[in-house]
Design a protein around this motif. Sequence first.
Motif, PDB file in Angstrom:
ATOM      1  N   UNK A 174       0.679  -1.234  -0.057  1.00 26.84           N
ATOM      2  CA  UNK A 174      -0.112  -0.058  -0.139  1.00 26.84           C
ATOM      3  C   UNK A 174       0.904   1.283  -0.011  1.00 26.84           C
ATOM      4  N   UNK A 175       0.698   2.280  -0.691  1.00 28.67           N
ATOM      5  CA  UNK A 175       1.262   3.482  -0.927  1.00 28.67           C
ATOM      6  C   UNK A 175       0.556   4.521  -1.070  1.00 28.67           C
ATOM      7  N   UNK A 176       0.955   5.711  -1.130  1.00 28.68           N
ATOM      8  CA  UNK A 176       0.253   6.972  -1.335  1.00 28.68           C
ATOM      9  C   UNK A 176       0.475   7.512  -2.571  1.00 28.68           C
ATOM     10  N   UNK A 177      -0.376   7.603  -3.541  1.00 34.79           N
ATOM     11  CA  UNK A 177      -0.104   8.001  -4.930  1.00 34.79           C
ATOM     12  C   UNK A 177       0.882   9.211  -5.085  1.00 34.79           C
ATOM     13  N   UNK A 178       0.940   9.999  -3.818  1.00 29.97           N
ATOM     14  CA  UNK A 178       1.675  11.276  -4.129  1.00 29.97           C
ATOM     15  C   UNK A 178       3.251  10.870  -3.493  1.00 29.97           C
ATOM     16  N   UNK A 179       3.236   9.667  -3.282  1.00 24.23           N
ATOM     17  CA  UNK A 179       4.769   9.294  -2.501  1.00 24.23           C
ATOM     18  C   UNK A 179       5.644   9.170  -3.683  1.00 24.23           C
ATOM     19  N   UNK A 180       6.887   9.403  -3.483  1.00 26.25           N
ATOM     20  CA  UNK A 180       8.054   9.276  -4.391  1.00 26.25           C
ATOM     21  C   UNK A 180       7.991   7.725  -5.059  1.00 26.25           C
ATOM     22  N   UNK A 181       7.629   6.687  -4.095  1.00 32.29           N
ATOM     23  CA  UNK A 181       7.455   5.460  -4.556  1.00 32.29           C
ATOM     24  C   UNK A 181       6.423   5.073  -5.696  1.00 32.29           C
ATOM     25  N   UNK A 182       5.414   5.966  -5.722  1.00 33.88           N
ATOM     26  CA  UNK A 182       4.384   5.957  -6.654  1.00 33.88           C
ATOM     27  C   UNK A 182       4.689   7.128  -7.848  1.00 33.88           C
ATOM     28  N   UNK A 183       5.606   7.687  -7.902  1.00 32.74           N
ATOM     29  CA  UNK A 183       5.857   8.839  -8.599  1.00 32.74           C
ATOM     30  C   UNK A 183       6.487   8.477  -9.998  1.00 32.74           C
ATOM     31  N   UNK A 184       6.865   7.457 -10.377  1.00 32.47           N
ATOM     32  CA  UNK A 184       7.400   7.001 -11.788  1.00 32.47           C
ATOM     33  C   UNK A 184       6.589   7.711 -12.923  1.00 32.47           C
ATOM     34  N   UNK A 185       7.099   8.073 -14.003  1.00 35.64           N
ATOM     35  CA  UNK A 185       6.267   8.547 -15.100  1.00 35.64           C
ATOM     36  C   UNK A 185       5.305   7.624 -15.548  1.00 35.64           C
ATOM     37  N   UNK A 186       5.478   6.318 -15.767  1.00 34.94           N
ATOM     38  CA  UNK A 186       4.593   5.468 -16.150  1.00 34.94           C
ATOM     39  C   UNK A 186       3.349   5.271 -15.272  1.00 34.94           C
ATOM     40  N   UNK A 187       3.572   5.083 -13.998  1.00 32.80           N
ATOM     41  CA  UNK A 187       2.435   5.086 -12.999  1.00 32.80           C
ATOM     42  C   UNK A 187       1.583   6.334 -13.158  1.00 32.80           C
ATOM     43  N   UNK A 188       2.471   7.550 -13.218  1.00 31.45           N
ATOM     44  CA  UNK A 188       1.565   8.779 -13.257  1.00 31.45           C
ATOM     45  C   UNK A 188       0.687   8.780 -14.268  1.00 31.45           C
ATOM     46  N   UNK A 189       1.100   8.207 -15.501  1.00 28.39           N
ATOM     47  CA  UNK A 189       0.057   8.301 -16.643  1.00 28.39           C
ATOM     48  C   UNK A 189      -1.061   7.502 -16.649  1.00 28.39           C
ATOM     49  N   UNK A 190      -1.104   6.557 -15.382  1.00 30.91           N
ATOM     50  CA  UNK A 190      -2.122   5.621 -15.357  1.00 30.91           C
ATOM     51  C   UNK A 190      -2.972   6.032 -13.935  1.00 30.91           C
ATOM     52  N   UNK A 191      -2.612   6.947 -13.300  1.00 29.98           N
ATOM     53  CA  UNK A 191      -3.449   7.481 -12.090  1.00 29.98           C
ATOM     54  C   UNK A 191      -4.277   8.541 -12.477  1.00 29.98           C
ATOM     55  N   UNK A 192      -4.813   9.334 -11.547  1.00 28.18           N
ATOM     56  CA  UNK A 192      -6.021  10.291 -11.750  1.00 28.18           C
ATOM     57  C   UNK A 192      -5.479  11.456 -12.733  1.00 28.18           C
ATOM     58  N   UNK A 193      -4.189  11.837 -12.584  1.00 30.85           N
ATOM     59  CA  UNK A 193      -3.728  12.975 -13.486  1.00 30.85           C
ATOM     60  C   UNK A 193      -3.582  12.598 -14.648  1.00 30.85           C
ATOM     61  N   UNK A 194      -3.936  13.032 -15.900  1.00 31.15           N
ATOM     62  CA  UNK A 194      -3.357  12.840 -17.123  1.00 31.15           C
ATOM     63  C   UNK A 194      -1.974  13.659 -17.541  1.00 31.15           C
ATOM     64  N   UNK A 195      -1.812  14.781 -16.711  1.00 35.66           N
ATOM     65  CA  UNK A 195      -0.762  15.679 -17.012  1.00 35.66           C
ATOM     66  C   UNK A 195      -1.353  17.007 -16.614  1.00 35.66           C
ATOM     67  N   UNK A 196      -1.540  17.125 -15.516  1.00 36.38           N
ATOM     68  CA  UNK A 196      -1.813  18.468 -14.866  1.00 36.38           C
ATOM     69  C   UNK A 196      -1.321  19.487 -15.268  1.00 36.38           C
ATOM     70  N   UNK A 197       0.033  19.404 -15.395  1.00 34.06           N
ATOM     71  CA  UNK A 197       0.992  20.270 -15.932  1.00 34.06           C
ATOM     72  C   UNK A 197       0.820  20.979 -17.138  1.00 34.06           C
TER      73      UNK A 197
END
Length: 215
Positions: free
Chosen positions: A101-124
């Motif tokens: 279990x991890x928080x999606x804002x954690x460094x562990x979950x911050x890889x680029x590929x995982x970010x593309x599959x979570x709630x934000x599509x590229x908020x930047x």
Amino acid sequence: MNRTFTLMVSLVFAFGIRAFGQAPSVHPALDRASYTVKFIWKNGATAAASPGNALPSEVAVQRFDGIQNSKITWLDGKQTEDWADGPLLVTRSPVGDWLNVMNIQSEEASSAWRALTLSAFGSWATGDAFKEENTIQERRVFRFERKSPSDDSNETLWIDAVSLLPVAYENSDLKGVFTFWNAPSSPLSPPQEYVKKLSRFRELDATPVRLSGGK
């Protein structure tokens, strides 16, 4: 809201922002969505992969009101699935049969590929990150670019000029290609082992958990 009306709103929005000279921005994260991201890894990233740092070839995502299921196919062909409840993500290791279990804002979950599959599509992808409008395979797209906050390399995101949903993403290690499908029409039901894992985690953490029921 039906899909025809949604498309009309997107059309008016997309053409409106260009007419008034405003920079476009990526569609906000969808509460209900179904999409696939196919990953193309560049040689350096593939060579650096190890059993403890597996890389995916494809991730199929379904999201319904804050609960998300991600079915992951790894480069070696193994398949696992993750479940997310708001900010919390329960992952199954691709190298062993255990859950984490991890928080999606954690460094562990911050890889680029995982970010593309979570709630934000590229908020930047907004404002100064907008670079140009062009055409890819007869499809009008907006291109955004920025320096990655992690390693100062370039990140590029292309979004559809009509729907404002992502088309492709690229950085120094990978390229991700998006395909969107009809969103789920009913709540998602996670397996009980994921529910139990998250419940045990909640005993030590104050974050509310909504996962319930399942096969």
